[in-house]
Design a protein around this motif. Sequence first.
Motif, PDB file in Angstrom:
ATOM      1  N   TYR A  91       3.049  10.379   9.727  1.00 59.77           N
ATOM      2  CA  TYR A  91       1.917   9.292   9.670  1.00 59.77           C
ATOM      3  C   TYR A  91       0.521   9.366   9.325  1.00 59.77           C
ATOM      4  CZ  TYR A  91      -0.817   5.088  11.027  1.00 59.77           C
ATOM      5  OH  TYR A  91      -1.556   4.132  11.162  1.00 59.77           O
ATOM      6  N   VAL A  92      -0.102  10.504   9.718  1.00 57.64           N
ATOM      7  CA  VAL A  92      -1.356  10.784   9.346  1.00 57.64           C
ATOM      8  C   VAL A  92      -1.669  11.450   7.805  1.00 57.64           C
ATOM      9  CG1 VAL A  92      -3.262  12.454   9.594  1.00 57.64           C
ATOM     10  CG2 VAL A  92      -2.185  11.466  11.685  1.00 57.64           C
ATOM     11  N   TYR A  93      -0.597  12.103   7.354  1.00 62.43           N
ATOM     12  CA  TYR A  93      -0.539  12.542   6.038  1.00 62.43           C
ATOM     13  C   TYR A  93      -0.562  11.449   5.156  1.00 62.43           C
ATOM     14  CZ  TYR A  93       1.486  14.195   1.953  1.00 62.43           C
ATOM     15  OH  TYR A  93       1.627  14.543   0.392  1.00 62.43           O
ATOM     16  N   ASN A  94       0.461  10.418   5.489  1.00 64.30           N
ATOM     17  CA  ASN A  94       0.342   9.462   4.550  1.00 64.30           C
ATOM     18  C   ASN A  94      -0.633   7.947   4.500  1.00 64.30           C
ATOM     19  OD1 ASN A  94       3.117   9.159   2.945  1.00 64.30           O
ATOM     20  ND2 ASN A  94       3.834   9.978   4.886  1.00 64.30           N
ATOM     21  N   VAL A  95      -1.505   7.975   5.599  1.00 64.47           N
ATOM     22  CA  VAL A  95      -2.610   7.383   5.689  1.00 64.47           C
ATOM     23  C   VAL A  95      -3.708   8.197   4.965  1.00 64.47           C
ATOM     24  CG1 VAL A  95      -4.479   6.668   7.132  1.00 64.47           C
ATOM     25  CG2 VAL A  95      -2.218   6.798   7.764  1.00 64.47           C
ATOM     26  N   THR A  96      -3.834   9.506   4.737  1.00 59.59           N
ATOM     27  CA  THR A  96      -4.873   9.990   4.176  1.00 59.59           C
ATOM     28  C   THR A  96      -4.584  10.735   2.947  1.00 59.59           C
ATOM     29  OG1 THR A  96      -4.171  11.861   5.376  1.00 59.59           O
ATOM     30  CG2 THR A  96      -5.983  10.444   6.212  1.00 59.59           C
ATOM     31  N   LEU A  97      -4.184  12.107   2.783  1.00 62.85           N
ATOM     32  CA  LEU A  97      -3.932  12.798   1.544  1.00 62.85           C
ATOM     33  C   LEU A  97      -2.882  12.312   1.089  1.00 62.85           C
ATOM     34  CD1 LEU A  97      -5.208  15.285  -0.208  1.00 62.85           C
ATOM     35  CD2 LEU A  97      -3.492  16.675   1.177  1.00 62.85           C
ATOM     36  N   GLY A  98      -1.867  11.953   1.445  1.00 58.64           N
ATOM     37  CA  GLY A  98      -0.599  11.249   0.895  1.00 58.64           C
ATOM     38  C   GLY A  98      -1.028  10.206  -0.234  1.00 58.64           C
ATOM     39  N   ALA A  99      -1.841   9.444   0.079  1.00 57.33           N
ATOM     40  CA  ALA A  99      -2.307   8.389  -0.637  1.00 57.33           C
ATOM     41  C   ALA A  99      -3.269   8.766  -1.857  1.00 57.33           C
ATOM     42  CB  ALA A  99      -2.725   7.165   0.048  1.00 57.33           C
ATOM     43  N   THR A 100      -4.294   9.257  -1.234  1.00 59.34           N
ATOM     44  CA  THR A 100      -5.587   9.451  -1.982  1.00 59.34           C
ATOM     45  C   THR A 100      -5.183  10.317  -3.167  1.00 59.34           C
ATOM     46  OG1 THR A 100      -6.497  11.173  -0.434  1.00 59.34           O
ATOM     47  CG2 THR A 100      -6.986   8.869  -0.270  1.00 59.34           C
ATOM     48  N   ALA A 101      -4.067  11.232  -2.981  1.00 63.71           N
ATOM     49  CA  ALA A 101      -3.890  12.277  -4.123  1.00 63.71           C
ATOM     50  C   ALA A 101      -3.363  11.740  -5.343  1.00 63.71           C
ATOM     51  CB  ALA A 101      -2.887  13.348  -3.732  1.00 63.71           C
ATOM     52  N   SER A 150       6.162   7.369   8.222  1.00 69.24           N
ATOM     53  CA  SER A 150       5.221   7.833   6.977  1.00 69.24           C
ATOM     54  C   SER A 150       5.246   6.361   6.176  1.00 69.24           C
ATOM     55  CB  SER A 150       6.646   8.392   5.967  1.00 69.24           C
ATOM     56  OG  SER A 150       6.537   9.760   6.602  1.00 69.24           O
ATOM     57  N   MET A 151       6.207   5.368   5.928  1.00 68.36           N
ATOM     58  CA  MET A 151       5.774   4.124   5.250  1.00 68.36           C
ATOM     59  C   MET A 151       4.649   3.409   5.853  1.00 68.36           C
ATOM     60  SD  MET A 151       9.496   2.681   4.102  1.00 68.36           S
ATOM     61  CE  MET A 151      10.208   2.605   5.730  1.00 68.36           C
ATOM     62  N   ALA A 152       4.573   3.388   7.279  1.00 68.27           N
ATOM     63  CA  ALA A 152       3.568   2.713   7.892  1.00 68.27           C
ATOM     64  C   ALA A 152       2.326   3.357   7.691  1.00 68.27           C
ATOM     65  CB  ALA A 152       3.884   2.803   9.691  1.00 68.27           C
ATOM     66  N   GLY A 153       2.326   4.701   7.728  1.00 66.38           N
ATOM     67  CA  GLY A 153       1.230   5.171   7.417  1.00 66.38           C
ATOM     68  C   GLY A 153       0.533   4.900   5.945  1.00 66.38           C
ATOM     69  N   ASN A 154       1.492   4.867   4.960  1.00 68.34           N
ATOM     70  CA  ASN A 154       1.076   4.500   3.648  1.00 68.34           C
ATOM     71  C   ASN A 154       0.565   3.032   3.573  1.00 68.34           C
ATOM     72  OD1 ASN A 154       1.923   3.253   0.631  1.00 68.34           O
ATOM     73  ND2 ASN A 154       1.177   5.528   0.373  1.00 68.34           N
ATOM     74  N   VAL A 155       1.087   2.066   4.269  1.00 62.06           N
ATOM     75  CA  VAL A 155       0.688   0.846   4.302  1.00 62.06           C
ATOM     76  C   VAL A 155      -0.717   0.441   4.800  1.00 62.06           C
ATOM     77  CG1 VAL A 155       1.164  -1.721   5.460  1.00 62.06           C
ATOM     78  CG2 VAL A 155       3.044  -0.170   4.402  1.00 62.06           C
ATOM     79  N   THR A 156      -1.006   1.335   6.042  1.00 61.37           N
ATOM     80  CA  THR A 156      -2.397   1.395   6.651  1.00 61.37           C
ATOM     81  C   THR A 156      -3.348   1.708   5.496  1.00 61.37           C
ATOM     82  OG1 THR A 156      -1.301   2.149   8.424  1.00 61.37           O
ATOM     83  CG2 THR A 156      -3.653   2.612   8.517  1.00 61.37           C
ATOM     84  N   ALA A 157      -3.033   2.827   4.821  1.00 55.77           N
ATOM     85  CA  ALA A 157      -3.904   3.457   3.631  1.00 55.77           C
ATOM     86  C   ALA A 157      -4.352   2.189   2.656  1.00 55.77           C
ATOM     87  CB  ALA A 157      -3.207   4.544   2.766  1.00 55.77           C
ATOM     88  N   TRP A 158      -3.426   1.366   2.435  1.00 58.39           N
ATOM     89  CA  TRP A 158      -3.782   0.111   1.592  1.00 58.39           C
ATOM     90  C   TRP A 158      -4.888  -0.610   2.126  1.00 58.39           C
ATOM     91  CZ3 TRP A 158       1.451  -2.790   1.037  1.00 58.39           C
ATOM     92  CH2 TRP A 158       2.490  -1.963   0.775  1.00 58.39           C
ATOM     93  N   PHE A 159      -5.267  -0.670   3.298  1.00 56.39           N
ATOM     94  CA  PHE A 159      -6.302  -1.447   3.781  1.00 56.39           C
ATOM     95  C   PHE A 159      -7.579  -0.621   3.979  1.00 56.39           C
ATOM     96  CE2 PHE A 159      -2.487  -3.368   5.304  1.00 56.39           C
ATOM     97  CZ  PHE A 159      -2.550  -4.751   4.807  1.00 56.39           C
ATOM     98  N   LEU A 160      -7.285   0.955   3.979  1.00 53.71           N
ATOM     99  CA  LEU A 160      -8.442   1.705   4.177  1.00 53.71           C
ATOM    100  C   LEU A 160      -9.132   2.492   2.832  1.00 53.71           C
ATOM    101  CD1 LEU A 160      -7.292   3.776   7.227  1.00 53.71           C
ATOM    102  CD2 LEU A 160      -8.718   1.887   7.141  1.00 53.71           C
TER     103      LEU A 160
END
Length: 541
Positions: A413-423, A355-365
């Motif tokens: 992982y997928v949730y935190n890359v996407t909707l978990g961050a953008t919301a 989950s944390m790795a997903g959120n960090v990925t979102a920072w770059f995307l």
Amino acid sequence: METLAQEPNKIDVEMMEDKRHLDVAAVGHLANQEAHDETPMQALRRHPWTCVWVVYGIWVLLCCSFDNSAAGSVVGIPRFRQDYGYAYEGDYVLPANWQSAYSGGPAAASVFGTFAGGYIADKIGRKWTVVTIYILLFIGITVETVSAQTSNPNAVFFAGKFINGFATGSLITTAMTYIGELSPLALRGIFTGAAAIAFTIGPFIQALITNFYGDLPSSWAYKSAFVAQYGVTGIGLLVWPFMPESPTWLLLQGKDDKAIRAFKRLGEKEEEIHKHVAHIKLTLEEARKETEGATYLECFKKSNLRRTIVSGMPLTLQAFCGVFFIAGYATYYFQLAGFSTEMSFRLAVCQQVLSMAGNVTAWFLIERVGRRPLTFWGLVVLTVILLVAGGLACVGQVGTNKATVGMIILYCYVYNVTLGATAYTSMAEIGTSRLRAKTAAIALLVQGCFSCMWQFVLPFMFNPNEANLQAKTSFIFGGFSVFCCIYAYYCHPETKGRSYEELDEMFQKGVSARDFGSYVTEAERKGQQVKQEVMDGTLAL
């Protein structure tokens, strides 16, 4: 003669006021254009102390997630189920009504907390609201910790969770508003998206605590999770006295001198402060035309109605795409799927790491790909994962149960890359300046209502002594996620790289959600024009 002598003075004053207004507008447009030209790395170098205090705002959110995850994590601890539940088929289970109350009660309290937080933050400021809520958190934590020693532990534990539910609802509203107001434009998407990492670090730390202490034969198997909350909240309280107030809120209150001092505490240079103040005042003036009075009712008038919906809908999508089910019942399901208690705790740690790795990925995307594509395509992938997990659970064999566990972990992982961050980005940046705290409060209120509903219903759907759907519950959320995808495609706009002034203009003009990314605003044109005039020497500021 006297009247004639006075008339030129009156005209001169009016001309001076008009010139002053034009100067402020020109500086504001120039600041907007400079913010557009700034890259994330430049913003980080130019505003280091601002970034530090945005990170503190994220720590405030960590206090919320840490407490929220405590209640969910202890359900998977056998000793907690023994002390608060009853024997069932050789094991201990919690009464479904109390398990619903543990989750649904705090969710309901957070609904009231979001409204209270938005109102209080607008009245006394972001800083003093934070410390008030810290005190409430300490009270709630204490009630949770002592609940096992009382004659009615379920009721007392519920009371502690209810207090903390109210506090976390207020704190999330205030912290997200503070983060959105402080973040430089080039970093706003990254920081507001990164705020979601607080909601993964909290459960991660709780998973580690449960992994180390969850097998203890004493009540400290679960009390350790409660007591640890003192440390996380205590760190926030120690740093709080140094926290600068939001300059946007100070300017909104007409406290220009204090706003300038706040900018200085944020490390801004004298010449840059002048531009920041002019830009915020310009944005507030434009917003004031549509939001005079700044009441909650104003959030549902004119273009603000659409902004309120767009700001809050991604959080509502979270409630219907299954995250409450995955986050709250994963550890328990790992045990029901055949894994030992010890292994289920280890899997929970892996789940939070991803989950944390997903959120960090979102920072770059989030600033490269954008909010809209991440939200839409993220929902598409989550829908597929939920439906596959539900299908595997229907088979009910050892191998397919383990595959279901794999899908649950992939979901995180997928949730935190996407909707978990953008919301959280949408909640923090789409509301107009004068209504931002109130818009965030409404967004969290609606999510809280749906969260409350699911938290009450899920135990009866999932638990082995009730409907016993277990992982087949994924089918329900997979079906809802299809409708979430349709909304995201037609209604969710792209706000990447847009200043608050530009967002005000586009919402006022009713620009289509699918046209937001390519639309050229008047604010952009004016900013480019002012910048060119300054470079040519035809305009002096």
